[in-house]
Design a protein around this motif. Structure first.
Motif, short mmCIF file in Angstrom:
data_model
loop_
_atom_site.label_atom_id
_atom_site.label_comp_id
_atom_site.label_asym_id
_atom_site.label_seq_id
_atom_site.Cartn_x
_atom_site.Cartn_y
_atom_site.Cartn_z
N GLY A 218 -3.23 12.59 -7.35
CA GLY A 218 -2.55 12.48 -6.07
C GLY A 218 -2.47 13.78 -5.30
N GLY A 219 -1.67 13.73 -4.24
CA GLY A 219 -1.46 14.88 -3.38
C GLY A 219 -0.24 14.62 -2.52
N PRO A 220 0.09 15.56 -1.62
CA PRO A 220 1.28 15.40 -0.79
C PRO A 220 1.28 14.09 0.00
CG PRO A 220 0.38 17.61 -0.59
CD PRO A 220 -0.62 16.81 -1.37
N VAL A 221 2.38 13.33 -0.12
CA VAL A 221 2.52 12.03 0.55
C VAL A 221 3.34 12.22 1.82
CG1 VAL A 221 3.57 9.73 0.33
CG2 VAL A 221 2.31 10.72 -1.59
N SER A 222 2.86 11.66 2.94
CA SER A 222 3.61 11.78 4.19
C SER A 222 4.45 10.53 4.47
CB SER A 222 2.68 12.06 5.37
OG SER A 222 1.80 10.97 5.58
N ASP A 223 4.05 9.36 3.91
CA ASP A 223 4.78 8.14 4.20
C ASP A 223 4.51 7.08 3.15
OD1 ASP A 223 6.42 6.45 5.94
OD2 ASP A 223 4.57 5.37 6.38
N VAL A 224 5.54 6.26 2.85
CA VAL A 224 5.38 5.11 1.96
C VAL A 224 6.02 3.91 2.66
CG1 VAL A 224 6.04 4.05 -0.24
CG2 VAL A 224 5.41 6.46 -0.17
N GLN A 225 5.24 2.86 2.86
CA GLN A 225 5.77 1.62 3.42
C GLN A 225 5.77 0.59 2.30
OE1 GLN A 225 2.91 1.44 6.85
NE2 GLN A 225 4.72 0.53 7.79
N LEU A 226 6.95 0.10 1.96
CA LEU A 226 7.09 -0.87 0.88
C LEU A 226 7.08 -2.28 1.45
CD1 LEU A 226 7.38 -0.21 -2.08
CD2 LEU A 226 9.84 -0.25 -1.84
N PHE A 227 6.32 -3.18 0.82
CA PHE A 227 6.28 -4.59 1.21
C PHE A 227 6.70 -5.42 0.00
CE2 PHE A 227 3.16 -2.33 3.79
CZ PHE A 227 3.57 -2.67 5.07
N PRO A 228 8.03 -5.54 -0.24
CA PRO A 228 8.54 -6.21 -1.45
C PRO A 228 8.05 -7.66 -1.57
CG PRO A 228 10.36 -5.28 -0.15
CD PRO A 228 9.11 -5.06 0.63
N GLU A 229 7.90 -8.36 -0.44
CA GLU A 229 7.47 -9.76 -0.50
C GLU A 229 6.04 -9.89 -1.02
OE1 GLU A 229 6.38 -8.07 3.44
OE2 GLU A 229 8.24 -8.07 2.28
N GLU A 230 5.24 -8.84 -0.88
CA GLU A 230 3.86 -8.83 -1.39
C GLU A 230 3.72 -8.02 -2.67
OE1 GLU A 230 1.07 -7.33 1.45
OE2 GLU A 230 1.80 -8.61 3.06
N ASN A 231 4.82 -7.40 -3.14
CA ASN A 231 4.78 -6.46 -4.28
C ASN A 231 3.72 -5.39 -4.05
OD1 ASN A 231 6.76 -7.95 -5.47
ND2 ASN A 231 5.45 -8.90 -6.99
N SER A 232 3.70 -4.85 -2.82
CA SER A 232 2.71 -3.83 -2.50
C SER A 232 3.33 -2.73 -1.65
CB SER A 232 1.51 -4.45 -1.77
OG SER A 232 1.90 -4.90 -0.49
N ALA A 233 2.56 -1.67 -1.46
CA ALA A 233 3.00 -0.57 -0.61
C ALA A 233 1.76 0.09 0.00
CB ALA A 233 3.78 0.46 -1.43
N ILE A 234 1.94 0.65 1.17
CA ILE A 234 0.90 1.47 1.80
C ILE A 234 1.37 2.92 1.66
CG2 ILE A 234 -0.34 2.06 3.93
CD1 ILE A 234 -1.08 -0.73 3.04
N ILE A 235 0.54 3.73 1.02
CA ILE A 235 0.87 5.14 0.81
C ILE A 235 -0.04 5.95 1.72
CG2 ILE A 235 0.91 7.05 -0.86
CD1 ILE A 235 1.07 3.54 -2.16
N THR A 236 0.55 6.79 2.56
CA THR A 236 -0.22 7.65 3.45
C THR A 236 -0.06 9.09 2.98
OG1 THR A 236 0.15 6.12 5.26
CG2 THR A 236 -0.60 8.33 5.86
N PHE A 237 -1.19 9.75 2.81
CA PHE A 237 -1.20 11.13 2.33
C PHE A 237 -1.26 12.10 3.51
CE2 PHE A 237 -2.77 8.54 -1.11
CZ PHE A 237 -2.12 9.07 -2.21
N CYS A 238 -0.77 13.32 3.27
CA CYS A 238 -0.81 14.36 4.30
C CYS A 238 -2.26 14.74 4.62
CB CYS A 238 -0.04 15.59 3.84
SG CYS A 238 1.73 15.26 3.62
N ASP A 239 -3.11 14.73 3.59
CA ASP A 239 -4.54 15.00 3.81
C ASP A 239 -5.32 13.99 3.00
OD1 ASP A 239 -4.93 15.91 1.12
OD2 ASP A 239 -4.17 17.87 1.69
N ARG A 240 -6.65 14.07 3.07
CA ARG A 240 -7.47 13.03 2.42
C ARG A 240 -7.80 13.34 0.97
NH1 ARG A 240 -11.28 11.91 7.49
NH2 ARG A 240 -12.30 13.75 6.68
N LYS A 241 -7.26 14.40 0.40
CA LYS A 241 -7.61 14.75 -0.98
C LYS A 241 -6.79 13.96 -2.00
CE LYS A 241 -9.43 19.33 -0.30
NZ LYS A 241 -8.91 20.36 0.56
N GLY A 242 -5.61 13.46 -1.61
CA GLY A 242 -4.71 12.87 -2.59
C GLY A 242 -4.78 11.37 -2.70
N ASN A 243 -5.92 10.77 -2.44
CA ASN A 243 -5.95 9.30 -2.48
C ASN A 243 -6.97 8.76 -3.45
OD1 ASN A 243 -8.24 9.94 -1.17
ND2 ASN A 243 -7.73 8.97 0.77
N ALA A 244 -7.22 9.48 -4.50
CA ALA A 244 -8.22 9.06 -5.48
C ALA A 244 -7.77 7.85 -6.25
CB ALA A 244 -8.51 10.21 -6.44
#
Length: 139
Positions: free
Chosen positions: A113-139
Motif C-alpha cells: 500500500g501507500g498513503p490513502v487520501s479517501d475511503v468510501q464505504l458501501f456497507p450494503e455491497e460489503n465493499s469500499a473504494i480506496i483512493t490513494f494520494c499517488d498511484r504507487k499504493g494500489n498494488a
C-alpha cells in the motif's frame, strides 16, 4: 515513456494454463520466485490472472519476454501492463470494519500500500473504494 510503470501484469486467455502452471511459467521467464518476488491473483470468471511484482523489475521488458516465449504462445496467453489508477475497489469487507481500519490496512507497505487520501464505504455491497494520494499504493 511514463516515469511510473505498473508493477502488475495482466495475463488474458489463461483457461488452458492452470494457476500452478502459470506461476511456474512466470518464475521461468522472470527468474524470480512466486510469493517472495511476485504474487499471482487468478480471476477464473474472466480467464485472467494478474501478477504483481514485489521485487522491482522492468515490467515492460517482462511483458516483451512473455510475448516472445514459446510456452506462452503455445497456451495462447497474452500479457499486458495493468493500467495505473489512483482508486481501487475492495470487496467482501465485513460490516464491522471501519474506514480507519481500511485506511491503515491499505497504507501498510507490507500489503503493497501507500498513503490513502479517501475511503468510501458501501456497507450494503460489503465493499469500499480506496483512493490513494499517488498511484504507487494500489498494488
Amino acid at each position: 515513456k511514463s516515469t511510473e510503470t505498473s508493477p502488475s501484469v495482466v495475463f488474458e486467455n489463461i483457461q488452458g494454463c492452470s494457476p500452478k502452471c502459470l506461476r511456474m511459467l512466470l518464475e521461468n521467464i522472470s527468474g524470480l520466485t512466486a510469493d517472495d518476488d511476485f504474487t499471482v491473483e487468478v480471476i477464473p470468471e474472466i480467464n485472467v490472472a494478474v501478477a504483481t511484482f514485489i521485487k522491482s523489475i522492468d515490467t515492460e521488458e517482462f511483458v516483451q519476454k512473455c510475448s516472445q516465449n514459446k510456452r506462452v504462445k503455445k497456451f495462447k496467453v497474452t500479457a499486458r501492463l495493468l493500467e495505473l489508477t489512483q482508486s481501487i475497489k475492495a470487496e467482501n469487507i465485513p460490516a464491522s470494519v471501519s474506514t480507519d481500519y481500511i485506511t491503515v490496512y491499505f497504507e501498510s507497505a507490507r500489503n503493497g500500500g501507500g498513503p490513502v487520501s479517501d475511503v468510501q464505504l458501501f456497507p450494503e455491497e460489503n465493499s469500499a473504494i480506496i483512493t490513494f494520494c499517488d498511484r504507487k499504493g494500489n498494488a
